[in-house]
Design a protein around this motif. Sequence first.
Motif: not given
Length: 283
Positions: A173, A224-226, A273, A265-266, A168-169, A228-229
Amino acid sequence: MSKPSSKTKDILQKYNFHVKKHFGQNFLTDTNLLHKIVDTAQVDQQTLVIEIGPGIGSLTEVLLAKAKHVIAYEIDDDLIPILQERITHRNFTLIHQDFLQSDVDHDILALGIAFTKAIVVANLPYYITTPIIMKLIEESTRLQEFYVMMQYEVAKRFTSKPSTKDYNSLSVFIQYKTDASIVINVPKHVFTPAPNVDSAVVRMRIKDHIERFPIDEKHFFKLVRNAFSMRRKTLANNLSKTMGYNKQTLQDHFTDLGFSPSVRAEALQVDDFITLSDILHKE
Ligand code: SAM
């Protein structure tokens, strides 16, 4: 792993200390495990160790036998007199403070000692694992490695690879800034009180050299956060909804990068990214 010793329980009883759940207090009872953590971290006479949440000092004592110096941050008022009585080593600095409010680099500098490496070794309070790791990664420029105990589920998220269910995000990170891996698996019965879940010690090595920086790091983190939202949605859906990008344009970029227009995203690596963030940032 050896049978849990009763030493921890004896100390808690001696001081009539009642464990506080809201501070994430699960104290380690297994002496072998304490030594294994310190050995794995390769603590030596030139190492400065930062400990977050020393509790009654079980890990601290083992660290102090090997390290040049230990700085420990403890939030709980009731643990301070216990630590002051039990840990009288000259190479120990106890800071009575919420670690999230601390200035680690300042505290290291204020010690005024020379060392060859500065690392974190800690059995973390689980309720704030992520903010602690984020703070260490974002704020400190003096720490090279972290050996941190956390819930096994969280450890998996920190270390998981693309296209796995835990990626995930946070994984992106953490892996952008560090080389992270699980180094010790820890069963719940080595703590008092025993938590509901198993734990793991994760090693994170700050990358000396980040291979590639995004043009705009803030934009990269936001993307990145968005991304995986909403896990079930495609990347195009997530990014058009949360960041207002045109869906067709996004899908064209995915195709150019070698992904399907309906990619999730995954499937993207850290590097993908960064590429996507740079392309979208320019537009
Ligand atoms: N190191 C001890 C051990 O392994 O037995 C105790 C570990 S216990 C999981 C977490 C410790 O972190 C507790 O002593 C708790 O009081 C402390 N703590 C909780 N929140 C904290 C914070 N924000 N800053 C510093 N210490 C904190």
